[in-house]
Design an enzyme around this catalytic site. Structure first.
Site, PDB file in Angstrom:
ATOM      1  N   GLY A  46       0.805  -1.223   0.000  1.00 54.92           N
ATOM      2  CA  GLY A  46       0.000   0.000   0.000  1.00 54.92           C
ATOM      3  C   GLY A  46       0.835   1.267   0.000  1.00 54.92           C
TER       4      GLY A  46
ATOM      5  N   CYS B  81      -0.380   1.174  -9.263  1.00 51.09           N
ATOM      6  CA  CYS B  81      -0.297   0.454  -7.997  1.00 51.09           C
ATOM      7  C   CYS B  81      -1.668  -0.138  -7.694  1.00 51.09           C
ATOM      8  CB  CYS B  81       0.134   1.349  -6.843  1.00 51.09           C
ATOM      9  SG  CYS B  81       0.202   0.414  -5.288  1.00 51.09           S
TER      10      CYS B  81
ATOM     11  N   ILE C 179       6.155  -5.289 -16.751  1.00 51.74           N
ATOM     12  CA  ILE C 179       4.826  -4.950 -16.257  1.00 51.74           C
ATOM     13  C   ILE C 179       4.845  -4.682 -14.744  1.00 51.74           C
ATOM     14  CG2 ILE C 179       3.584  -6.299 -17.991  1.00 51.74           C
ATOM     15  CD1 ILE C 179       3.283  -8.557 -15.925  1.00 51.74           C
TER      16      ILE C 179
ATOM     17  N   GLY D 279       6.706 -12.355  -9.428  1.00 48.98           N
ATOM     18  CA  GLY D 279       7.536 -13.561  -9.382  1.00 48.98           C
ATOM     19  C   GLY D 279       7.421 -14.363 -10.667  1.00 48.98           C
TER      20      GLY D 279
ATOM     21  N   GLY E 271       9.086  -8.344 -14.779  1.00 47.04           N
ATOM     22  CA  GLY E 271       7.958  -9.219 -14.479  1.00 47.04           C
ATOM     23  C   GLY E 271       8.455 -10.643 -14.343  1.00 47.04           C
ATOM     24  N   GLY E 272       8.828 -11.030 -13.139  1.00 48.32           N
ATOM     25  CA  GLY E 272       9.218 -12.416 -12.870  1.00 48.32           C
ATOM     26  C   GLY E 272      10.615 -12.806 -13.293  1.00 48.32           C
TER      27      GLY E 272
ATOM     28  N   GLY F 175      12.859  -7.949  -9.759  1.00 48.33           N
ATOM     29  CA  GLY F 175      12.056  -7.572  -8.591  1.00 48.33           C
ATOM     30  C   GLY F 175      12.033  -8.649  -7.529  1.00 48.33           C
TER      31      GLY F 175
END
Lengths: 310, 256
Positions: free
Chosen positions: A73, A129, A190, A216, A242-243, A264
């Protein structure tokens, strides 16, 4: 340092095409024991807002099959604290790309102006978000709203402006074309996919915010497909993410048309993973007898629009 | 007190595993660098390599044998990750990230340890570090759970026990015995780890008796390094991260 990995992206000199994605790498310094921060192309720091935010209550993270859901958040200390206390600490060590999130178009403009300072390499607009009720996702799913946010940011800063695209749309290329038109210097993609989990014993959603962002390896095929499509739709450069959890993953994104990539969730599994990916890309480039990793960009994408530019 | 120790990544061979009670296991691994660095109250993020795990599992250190390079954990099976951990056998490899967090203050002369369930695990490491200066008050659900008594025997000076069903020691919660112990025991600190409601109740009694209290919190975590903010909590001094600023906090900082 390895010259085959060096690049200049949006005018920013990068030691490698491997960056870290916002929200997974703090302000970089948390990973100092494991990562030579100067080898990263840049660090997309934790999402920053005009005012400090405490984020969501309750459970904020849960593991899913080959992935995880989060609903932090946008907890962050606010842009003023970032500028006074954090940026001076990190700016000489790495390329700092500040991820910003506003609750109105004007607020994006205000944040962009405040961050138009030495030590900030670029600004990434977080319009997607999934974990905040106001703003956020609305800008990320409406091409006109996303364009307005880009206009506001571009009007208030000389820094390169990157727009982070949401996968939670019907046609991501429509969004990409709209923000390119509006003047975005690059797109990153993404962001997370919206998902949820239910605790069958308590018969309640696991996450405090009910839904959260899925990330992931589970999302990698979706992310790769979207990078491939966007690379055929716009001429501005792409930061692919993205993963990504391995050298092979990173190479796939480059071949699909991403000019640089960001790691990430994999930073949680292995805090050293970015260094392994840098080494792995360099080894692949040598094995393929190339002079630069850049020769790989878009090579698996016959509709790649930047073919003549990279 | 923020943590300042160098964090390490270490592949660790499982030396052995033992079932202590229903769903409770003791796991010992060979990780000499982390064994040398770990202090009581710190934890390790375990990456389970036998299965598709994205997140590491934070587990408190129960013992660190520097001479033999062994780090040990006691944990309860609560989900997919701990189920996979329970299947580990001697010779298997796990990857450790640690030591993480700040650890307990070791300054006190005669502390009272209060613990329940798996909370007793980091407290055991603390008791061992205090070399007989600490007493312990432990609470469990039934006799089976107080296997901890045999572990603490010889490490703690006096052992007090409460069980929910009265099968061992005093019937009730640790809060039954605590006020009397604090009034009579000349303790200079209370060190507590267990379920949040227990820690909150213990902290309130310690405050009433004027005895300083340290609590060790448990939260779901992502990175373990203070980056992802999955384990953020409210404190008297604003937001703090359990993984990096804790897990040990002065009680008044988190129960205010």
């Amino acid at each position: 340092m390895d010259s085959t990995l060096e690049t200049t992206f949006l005018g920013i000199k990068m030691a490698s095409p491997v960056l870290t994605a916002s929200g997974t790498f703090g302000f970089g310094e948390e990973f100092r024991d494991f990562v030579d921060l100067s080898r990263l192309g840049g660090i997309m720091v934790k999402g920053t807002t005009r005012q400090p935010r405490r984020g969501n209550d309750g459970v904020r993270i849960t593991e899913t099959p080959m992935g995880m859901l989060n609903c932090i958040g946008l907890e962050n200390p606010g842009v003023e604290y970032f500028l006074s206390d954090i940026l001076p600490r990190i700016k000489d060590e790495m390329n700092v790309i500040v991820n910003i999130s506003g609750s109105s178009v004007e607020e994006y403009g205000e944040l962009a102006a405040m961050l138009d300072v030495p030590g900030v390499a670029a600004i990434e607009l977080n319009v997607s978000c999934p974990n905040v009720k106001e703003g956020g996702i609305v800008f990320g799913t409406d091409p006109a709203a996303a364009s307005a946010v880009v206009h506001a940011a571009k009007a208030n800063t000389k820094k390169p402006v990157i727009l982070k695209l949401s996968p939670n749309v019907t046609d991501i290329c429509l969004m990409a074309r709209a923000v390119e038109e509006a003047g975005a210097d690059a797109v990153s993609l993404i962001n997370t996919l919206i998902g949820m989990e239910i605790d069958i014993e308590r018969r309640r959603p696991v996450l405090g915010n009910v839904t959260g962002g899925l990330s992931g390896p589970a999302v990698k095929p979706v992310a790769l497909r979207m990078v491939y499509q966007v690379a055929r739709a716009v001429k501005i450069p792409i930061i692919g993410m993205g993963g990504i959890a391995s050298t092979e993953d990173a190479l796939e994104f480059l071949l699909a048309g991403a000019e640089v990539v960001a790691v990430g969730t994999a930073n949680f599994t292995d805090p050293e993973v970015t260094m392994k990916i840098c080494d792995g890309i360099a080894a692949y480039v040598r094995r393929q007898k190339l002079r630069s990793y850049r020769e790989l960009i878009g090579k698996a994408n016959d509709g790649f629009l930047r073919g003549d530019l990279v | 007190m923020p943590d300042s120790t160098q964090k390490l990544l270490e592949d660790a061979k499982v030396k052995g595993q033992q079932r202590l009670a229903e769903g409770v296991y003791y796991l010992a691994v060979h990780a000499p660098k982390i064994a040398a660095a770990a202090r009581p109250g710190q934890f390790v993020d375990i990456r389970i390599l036998t299965g598709a795990f994205i997140l590491r599992r934070p587990v408190g250190v129960v013992a660190a044998d520097r001479e033999n390079g062994i780090v040990a954990f006691i944990y309860r099976v609560i989900g997919r990750g701990t189920r996979a951990m329970a299947k580990l056998k001697a010779g298997d490899t796990v990857n450790l990230l640690g030591p993480l967090g700040n650890g307990f203050s070791m300054e006190h002369k005669h502390p009272l340890i209060v613990g329940g369930g798996m909370g007793l695990s980091p407290l055991f490491f603390y008791a061992a570090g205090m070399k007989g200066k600490a007493d312990v008050l432990m609470g469990g659900r039934s006799e089976e759970e107080v296997f901890w008594r045999s572990l603490f025997a010889g490490i703690a000076k006096n052992i007090h026990i409460t069980t929910d069903d009265g099968s061992v020691g005093t019937k009730g919660f640790v809060t039954e015995l605590l006020p009397k112990l604090l009034s009579e025991g000349s303790y200079d600190a209370v060190v507590v780890c267990g379920p949040d409601p227990m820690m909150k109740a213990v902290a309130a009694i310690a405050k009433e008796k004027g005895t300083p209290c340290q609590v060790s919190l448990e939260r779901r975590m992502g990175c373990g390094l203070g980056a992802c903010l999955s384990c953020s909590i409210d404190t008297a001094h604003g937001r703090r991260k359990v993984c990096k600023d804790g897990p040990v906090f002065p009680a008044e900082e988190v129960f205010f």
